[in-house]
Design a protein around this motif. Structure first.
Motif, PDB file in Angstrom:
ATOM      1  N   HIS A   1       6.649 -22.033   5.084  1.00 40.90           N
ATOM      2  CA  HIS A   1       6.308 -23.120   4.157  1.00 40.90           C
ATOM      3  C   HIS A   1       5.011 -22.854   3.411  1.00 40.90           C
ATOM      4  N   CYS A   2       4.745 -21.580   3.123  1.00 38.20           N
ATOM      5  CA  CYS A   2       3.557 -21.180   2.386  1.00 38.20           C
ATOM      6  C   CYS A   2       3.970 -20.252   1.250  1.00 38.20           C
ATOM      7  N   MET A   3       3.020 -19.956   0.373  1.00 36.96           N
ATOM      8  CA  MET A   3       3.310 -19.086  -0.756  1.00 36.96           C
ATOM      9  C   MET A   3       2.211 -18.029  -0.878  1.00 36.96           C
ATOM     10  N   ILE A   4       2.622 -16.794  -1.115  1.00 38.70           N
ATOM     11  CA  ILE A   4       1.664 -15.715  -1.316  1.00 38.70           C
ATOM     12  C   ILE A   4       1.210 -15.745  -2.777  1.00 38.70           C
ATOM     13  N   LEU A   5      -0.091 -15.973  -2.967  1.00 36.34           N
ATOM     14  CA  LEU A   5      -0.664 -16.030  -4.311  1.00 36.34           C
ATOM     15  C   LEU A   5      -1.151 -14.671  -4.776  1.00 36.34           C
ATOM     16  N   GLY A   6      -1.527 -13.848  -3.828  1.00 31.86           N
ATOM     17  CA  GLY A   6      -2.066 -12.542  -4.179  1.00 31.86           C
ATOM     18  C   GLY A   6      -1.987 -11.607  -2.998  1.00 31.86           C
ATOM     19  N   LEU A   7      -2.129 -10.324  -3.294  1.00 30.27           N
ATOM     20  CA  LEU A   7      -2.082  -9.304  -2.257  1.00 30.27           C
ATOM     21  C   LEU A   7      -3.111  -8.250  -2.621  1.00 30.27           C
ATOM     22  N   GLU A   8      -3.972  -7.903  -1.675  1.00 32.54           N
ATOM     23  CA  GLU A   8      -4.957  -6.845  -1.886  1.00 32.54           C
ATOM     24  C   GLU A   8      -4.522  -5.637  -1.081  1.00 32.54           C
ATOM     25  N   ARG A   9      -4.526  -4.474  -1.735  1.00 28.60           N
ATOM     26  CA  ARG A   9      -4.160  -3.224  -1.056  1.00 28.60           C
ATOM     27  C   ARG A   9      -5.076  -2.126  -1.569  1.00 28.60           C
ATOM     28  N   ASP A  10      -5.719  -1.433  -0.651  1.00 22.62           N
ATOM     29  CA  ASP A  10      -6.600  -0.317  -1.014  1.00 22.62           C
ATOM     30  C   ASP A  10      -7.638  -0.724  -2.048  1.00 22.62           C
ATOM     31  N   GLY A  11      -8.154  -1.944  -1.945  1.00 23.70           N
ATOM     32  CA  GLY A  11      -9.195  -2.406  -2.854  1.00 23.70           C
ATOM     33  C   GLY A  11      -8.709  -2.942  -4.181  1.00 23.70           C
ATOM     34  N   TYR A  12      -7.398  -2.930  -4.402  1.00 18.47           N
ATOM     35  CA  TYR A  12      -6.841  -3.436  -5.655  1.00 18.47           C
ATOM     36  C   TYR A  12      -6.099  -4.737  -5.395  1.00 18.47           C
ATOM     37  N   ALA A  13      -6.355  -5.739  -6.213  1.00 25.42           N
ATOM     38  CA  ALA A  13      -5.719  -7.045  -6.063  1.00 25.42           C
ATOM     39  C   ALA A  13      -4.549  -7.187  -7.028  1.00 25.42           C
ATOM     40  N   THR A  14      -3.481  -7.791  -6.532  1.00 20.10           N
ATOM     41  CA  THR A  14      -2.326  -8.119  -7.356  1.00 20.10           C
ATOM     42  C   THR A  14      -2.134  -9.621  -7.277  1.00 20.10           C
ATOM     43  N   ASN A  15      -2.307 -10.314  -8.407  1.00 13.29           N
ATOM     44  CA  ASN A  15      -2.076 -11.757  -8.444  1.00 13.29           C
ATOM     45  C   ASN A  15      -0.589 -12.014  -8.609  1.00 13.29           C
ATOM     46  N   MET A  16      -0.076 -12.999  -7.925  1.00 18.74           N
ATOM     47  CA  MET A  16       1.334 -13.369  -7.981  1.00 18.74           C
ATOM     48  C   MET A  16       2.207 -12.113  -7.861  1.00 18.74           C
ATOM     49  N   PRO A  17       2.130 -11.435  -6.721  1.00 15.25           N
ATOM     50  CA  PRO A  17       2.860 -10.171  -6.567  1.00 15.25           C
ATOM     51  C   PRO A  17       4.367 -10.367  -6.687  1.00 15.25           C
ATOM     52  N   ASP A  18       5.042  -9.316  -7.126  1.00 17.45           N
ATOM     53  CA  ASP A  18       6.493  -9.316  -7.274  1.00 17.45           C
ATOM     54  C   ASP A  18       7.149  -9.571  -5.916  1.00 17.45           C
ATOM     55  N   ALA A  19       8.195 -10.359  -5.905  1.00 23.31           N
ATOM     56  CA  ALA A  19       8.883 -10.727  -4.666  1.00 23.31           C
ATOM     57  C   ALA A  19       9.485  -9.523  -3.956  1.00 23.31           C
ATOM     58  N   ASN A  20       9.663  -8.397  -4.664  1.00 20.93           N
ATOM     59  CA  ASN A  20      10.231  -7.189  -4.055  1.00 20.93           C
ATOM     60  C   ASN A  20       9.164  -6.248  -3.499  1.00 20.93           C
ATOM     61  N   MET A  21       7.893  -6.602  -3.675  1.00 22.91           N
ATOM     62  CA  MET A  21       6.798  -5.777  -3.175  1.00 22.91           C
ATOM     63  C   MET A  21       6.810  -5.789  -1.652  1.00 22.91           C
ATOM     64  N   LEU A  22       6.713  -4.611  -1.041  1.00 23.66           N
ATOM     65  CA  LEU A  22       6.709  -4.523   0.417  1.00 23.66           C
ATOM     66  C   LEU A  22       5.338  -4.891   0.969  1.00 23.66           C
ATOM     67  N   ILE A  23       5.330  -5.591   2.093  1.00 25.37           N
ATOM     68  CA  ILE A  23       4.093  -5.932   2.786  1.00 25.37           C
ATOM     69  C   ILE A  23       3.786  -4.785   3.746  1.00 25.37           C
ATOM     70  N   GLU A  24       2.573  -4.251   3.655  1.00 25.07           N
ATOM     71  CA  GLU A  24       2.198  -3.101   4.464  1.00 25.07           C
ATOM     72  C   GLU A  24       1.002  -3.415   5.354  1.00 25.07           C
ATOM     73  N   GLN A  25       0.893  -2.647   6.447  1.00 23.96           N
ATOM     74  CA  GLN A  25      -0.260  -2.765   7.330  1.00 23.96           C
ATOM     75  C   GLN A  25      -1.525  -2.533   6.510  1.00 23.96           C
ATOM     76  N   GLY A  26      -2.556  -3.359   6.734  1.00 25.84           N
ATOM     77  CA  GLY A  26      -3.812  -3.249   6.016  1.00 25.84           C
ATOM     78  C   GLY A  26      -3.899  -4.115   4.773  1.00 25.84           C
ATOM     79  N   ASP A  27      -2.755  -4.612   4.295  1.00 26.44           N
ATOM     80  CA  ASP A  27      -2.771  -5.523   3.149  1.00 26.44           C
ATOM     81  C   ASP A  27      -3.532  -6.796   3.520  1.00 26.44           C
ATOM     82  N   ILE A  28      -4.119  -7.402   2.533  1.00 29.74           N
ATOM     83  CA  ILE A  28      -4.703  -8.736   2.697  1.00 29.74           C
ATOM     84  C   ILE A  28      -3.868  -9.673   1.846  1.00 29.74           C
TER      85      ILE A  28
END
Length: 138
Positions: A78-105
């Motif tokens: 019941h939550c929504m991902i607004l952004g994802l940080e990976r390797d120091g780079y932020a992605t706002n409103m990431p694509d729904a097909n983006m894989l979640i990886e270890q180390g992501d914020i």
């Protein structure tokens, strides 16, 4: 979800997109403010108040290696991902097909209760991160 008369709709996005959305639907006057201002003043102390959290993916969560749309964070959490940080780079409103990886914020919005439940999958007892948790006694 079916919208009904008198429902209150909260929309998130960049200011120019919100203004275009407002014009497209011919909504009239709306209150556009920053996410920070909304979280501080949006609901007051109501149990349904929204909060935003940055949750580091430790690697043991069930959603690691899955696309965001199949993570369960939205449907079951019941939550929504607004952004994802990976390797120091932020992605706002990431694509729904983006894989979640270890180390992501993951920047996630939801009620405090739901956020705590999601964060607990990355944490050990009493809020200790899994890799910092004491070893179980035999």
């Amino acid at each position: 979800t079916v919208l009904q008369v008198n429902d209150k709709l909260h929309v998130i996005g960049r200011r120019q997109h919100l203004e275009a959305f407002q014009k497209l639907l011919n909504i009239g006057e709306v209150n556009i403010r920053t996410l920070k201002d909304f979280l501080v003043d949006g609901y007051g102390t109501n149990e349904h108040a929204l909060a935003c959290a940055a949750i580091k993916v430790r690697g043991t969560e069930a959603y690691v290696g899955k696309p965001i749309r199949k993570s369960g964070i939205n449907a079951r959490g019941h939550c929504m991902i607004l952004g994802l940080e990976r390797d120091g780079y932020a992605t706002n409103m990431p694509d729904a097909n983006m894989l979640i990886e270890q180390g992501d914020i993951l920047w996630i919005i939801g009620t405090e209760r739901d956020l705590k439940r999601i964060a607990s999958h990355s944490m050990g007892e009493e809020g200790i991160h899994a890799e910092e948790a004491p070893a179980a006694e035999a």
